[in-house]
Design an enzyme around this catalytic site. Structure first.
Site, PDB file in Angstrom:
ATOM      1  N   GLU A 186       0.832  -1.202   0.000  1.00  0.00           N
ATOM      2  CA  GLU A 186       0.000   0.000   0.000  1.00  0.00           C
ATOM      3  C   GLU A 186       0.872   1.259   0.000  1.00  0.00           C
ATOM      4  O   GLU A 186       1.983   1.261   0.523  1.00  0.00           O
ATOM      5  CB  GLU A 186      -0.889  -0.011   1.244  1.00  0.00           C
ATOM      6  CG  GLU A 186      -1.828   1.175   1.355  1.00  0.00           C
ATOM      7  CD  GLU A 186      -2.595   1.207   2.665  1.00  0.00           C
ATOM      8  OE1 GLU A 186      -3.660   1.849   2.701  1.00  0.00           O
ATOM      9  OE2 GLU A 186      -2.132   0.594   3.653  1.00  0.00           O
ATOM     10  N   LYS A 225      -9.848   1.343  -1.703  1.00  0.00           N
ATOM     11  CA  LYS A 225      -9.897   0.943  -0.299  1.00  0.00           C
ATOM     12  C   LYS A 225     -11.265   1.307   0.260  1.00  0.00           C
ATOM     13  O   LYS A 225     -11.773   2.422   0.027  1.00  0.00           O
ATOM     14  CB  LYS A 225      -8.780   1.653   0.477  1.00  0.00           C
ATOM     15  CG  LYS A 225      -8.566   1.151   1.895  1.00  0.00           C
ATOM     16  CD  LYS A 225      -7.345   1.820   2.511  1.00  0.00           C
ATOM     17  CE  LYS A 225      -7.049   1.317   3.910  1.00  0.00           C
ATOM     18  NZ  LYS A 225      -5.847   1.968   4.488  1.00  0.00           N
ATOM     19  N   CYS A 246      -4.975  -3.255   3.521  1.00  0.00           N
ATOM     20  CA  CYS A 246      -4.616  -2.930   4.898  1.00  0.00           C
ATOM     21  C   CYS A 246      -5.815  -2.967   5.861  1.00  0.00           C
ATOM     22  O   CYS A 246      -6.263  -4.037   6.241  1.00  0.00           O
ATOM     23  CB  CYS A 246      -3.914  -1.571   4.919  1.00  0.00           C
ATOM     24  SG  CYS A 246      -2.893  -1.277   6.384  1.00  0.00           S
TER      25      CYS A 246
END
Length: 284
Positions: free
Chosen positions: A44, A119, A153
């Protein structure tokens, strides 16, 4: 069927120009191909390294500057995927749509196709300090022989998404991450193991290491790549096919055995996917 995957522990450091960035990236792709990897995962916020190039006064670019690199980033990774005939999850890059910033993972195919996944869960730093907006669309991608999901993440910390990914047919979750301390790292690492156990899938994880002294919120990174399996007979003890050395510049590689995965689902010690009590959950 076995598939070979690699995950890069990418070291962030100050660079002078975008060509330097491309040189480093190609180095890791070449290394993975020397191991005959078919899928390569980068972490990321990979392209925050471009912010360290800075302006004429030597001051780092702000996060809102990153979308100016989008075309270069996408064209370069597409070229690498085609040239080396490999699927590349090119970490994440900050994109802009309709005046909003998104933290967007990119999947580059050898045939030139490109998929993206924003995300879906945004950390306080992303929201308050970088003004990044959460995505609102979740997809499963067909990448060669596989169906994969990309959870970035913080996304891996929410079990609902992984359940959705498995329900849609994904056998692997790729998780590019970026954590700045041990607490954040272990949140992502432990939940990655939980997702592999809950859904009887593979999770391929990596994170940034190194530092960008001039870039806000990227001055500290704590990372380690891992290739994670369910915990059952036939798989490595602890569900770990391979892991890197913490905060070291390196790449890890392992073979994912899908015949073993199917056998475990059908006749393993436990069947965590099959044994879900959906009607009970709904009543509760």
């Amino acid at each position: 069927m076995k598939i070979r995957v690699s995950a890069v522990q990418y070291p962030l450091k100050t660079i002078q120009n975008i060509d330097e960035f491309k040189l480093y990236i190609e180095h890791y792709i070449k290394t993975a191909k020397e191991f005959n990897s078919e899928y390569i995962l980068f972490p990321e916020f990979l392209t925050t390294q471009l912010l360290s190039i800075g302006d004429e006064e030597g001051k780092a670019f702000p996060i809102s500057y990153l979308p100016r690199f989008t075309n270069d980033y996408q064209q370069f990774f597409s070229k690498m995927a085609g040239q080396y005939q490999v699927y590349i999850i090119g970490g994440t890059h900050i994109t802009e749509r309709d005046g909003h910033l998104y933290n967007t993972a990119h999947l580059f195919h050898p045939d030139g196709k490109m998929d993206t996944q924003d995300k879906l869960h945004i950390t306080p730093t992303e929201f308050y300090d970088w003004n990044i907006k959460a995505g609102d669309k979740f997809q499963i991608f067909e990448a060669g022989k596989l169906k994969i999901a990309i959870l970035t993440c913080y996304d891996i910390e929410f079990p609902e998404l992984s359940r959705m990914a498995r329900a849609k047919g994904a056998d692997i979750i790729f998780c590019p991450s970026c954590t700045d301390d041990r607490h954040g790292f272990h949140r992502v690492r432990y939940t990655s193991h939980a997702r592999a156990i809950e859904n009887q899938i593979y999770v391929v994880l990596t994170g940034t290491i190194g530092s960008l002294p001039t870039v806000d919120f990227m001055r500290a990174n704590f990372g380690q790549a891992a290739i994670i399996t369910p915990n059952d007979l036939g798989f490595p003890m602890g569900g770990m096919l391979d892991e890197g050395m913490i905060n070291q510049d390196m790449i890890i590689t392992a073979d994912l055995d899908f015949e073993l995965l199917q056998k475990s689902r059908q006749s393993g010690s436990v069947s965590t996917w099959q044994d879900r009590r959906l009607n009970f959950y709904e009543r509760v």
